[in-house]
Design an enzyme around this catalytic site. Structure first.
Site, PDB file in Angstrom:
ATOM      1  N   HIS A   1       0.895  -1.288  -0.189  1.00 38.95           N
ATOM      2  CA  HIS A   1      -0.013   0.126   0.017  1.00 38.95           C
ATOM      3  C   HIS A   1       0.789   1.183   0.030  1.00 38.95           C
ATOM      4  O   HIS A   1       1.686   1.505   0.743  1.00 38.95           O
ATOM      5  CB  HIS A   1      -0.936  -0.067   1.103  1.00 38.95           C
ATOM      6  CG  HIS A   1      -1.887  -1.044   1.280  1.00 38.95           C
ATOM      7  ND1 HIS A   1      -2.852  -1.274   0.584  1.00 38.95           N
ATOM      8  CD2 HIS A   1      -1.793  -2.348   2.039  1.00 38.95           C
ATOM      9  CE1 HIS A   1      -3.604  -2.509   0.837  1.00 38.95           C
ATOM     10  NE2 HIS A   1      -2.839  -3.119   1.897  1.00 38.95           N
TER      11      HIS A   1
ATOM     12  N   LYS B   1      19.893 -14.621  18.201  1.00 38.18           N
ATOM     13  CA  LYS B   1      20.725 -15.870  18.206  1.00 38.18           C
ATOM     14  C   LYS B   1      20.795 -16.616  17.129  1.00 38.18           C
ATOM     15  O   LYS B   1      19.995 -16.036  16.112  1.00 38.18           O
ATOM     16  CB  LYS B   1      20.118 -16.723  19.390  1.00 38.18           C
ATOM     17  CG  LYS B   1      21.259 -17.865  19.729  1.00 38.18           C
ATOM     18  CD  LYS B   1      20.578 -18.690  20.985  1.00 38.18           C
ATOM     19  CE  LYS B   1      21.444 -20.054  21.331  1.00 38.18           C
ATOM     20  NZ  LYS B   1      20.914 -20.665  22.090  1.00 38.18           N
TER      21      LYS B   1
END
Length: 194
Positions: free
Chosen positions: A122, A190
């Site tokens: 959009h 991580k």
């Protein structure tokens, strides 16, 4: 024996889905294929249990860019674009909403996950034009093989292979291979490759 029965079930359900696909094909000659696809998807999303799993896979094999036999697509899951690919071993939980995407092998998609067709769907730059009239750009989002998208996550960018996206995370930037990401916006917390 189990593989023979599964193969027979896939053939049976492809035959069951064939007349509906023929109707879809005929109607797509006079209307928008993606709009029509969304309507048919809503119908197929409502079949419960294994009957629904087999029937959805059969219909999507006919209508999507690619859909493997060996996929599980949960109850209430909606697809908005035919240009979607789902590869073998993938599980998509119930109540997901998936746009233009490529979901590689052995992925786990939790319940209520939204995979958008990129983050540029959009435009909103011109305040004098209603938002609905400003258009946008659809991008194909890729989910790398053996990745897990936790419940309720929102994915707007590609996710690498062997990644984990924590439940409720919002992915707005590409996720590198082997990463574990969490948060809004999702950040790498991580690496799985230690």
């Amino acid at each position: 024996m189990k593989n023979i029965l599964k193969s027979a079930a896939h053939i049976l359900f492809k035959l069951l889905a064939l007349p509906i696909y023929c109707l879809f094909w005929l109607l797509s000659l006079i209307g928008s294929a993606d709009g029509l696809f969304s309507s048919f998807v809503q119908f197929f999303s409502l079949f419960p249990g294994m009957f629904g799993v087999y029937l959805r896979a059969a219909f999507y094999r006919y209508t999507m860019t690619y859909c493997d036999n060996d996929v599980v697509i949960g109850f209430g899951t909606l697809f908005s674009q035919q240009d979607t690919e789902i590869y073998s071993g993938t599980y998509i939980g119930p109540q997901c909403n998936i746009g233009k995407s490529k979901i590689n092998r052995n992925c786990l998609i939790g319940s209520g996950v939204h995979i958008l067709s990129g983050k540029g769907q959009h435009n909103f730059d011109d305040i004098d034009i209603p938002l609905k009239d400003q258009g946008g750009k659809f991008e194909k989002v890729t989910i790398g093989e053996d990745s897990w998208l936790g419940n309720g996550s929102i994915i707007m960018a590609s996710v690498g292979k062997k990644c984990v996206v924590a439940a409720g995370s919002v992915v707005v930037n590409e996720v590198p291979d082997y990463a574990i990401v969490a948060g809004n916006p999702a950040k790498v917390i991580k690496s799985r490759k230690v």
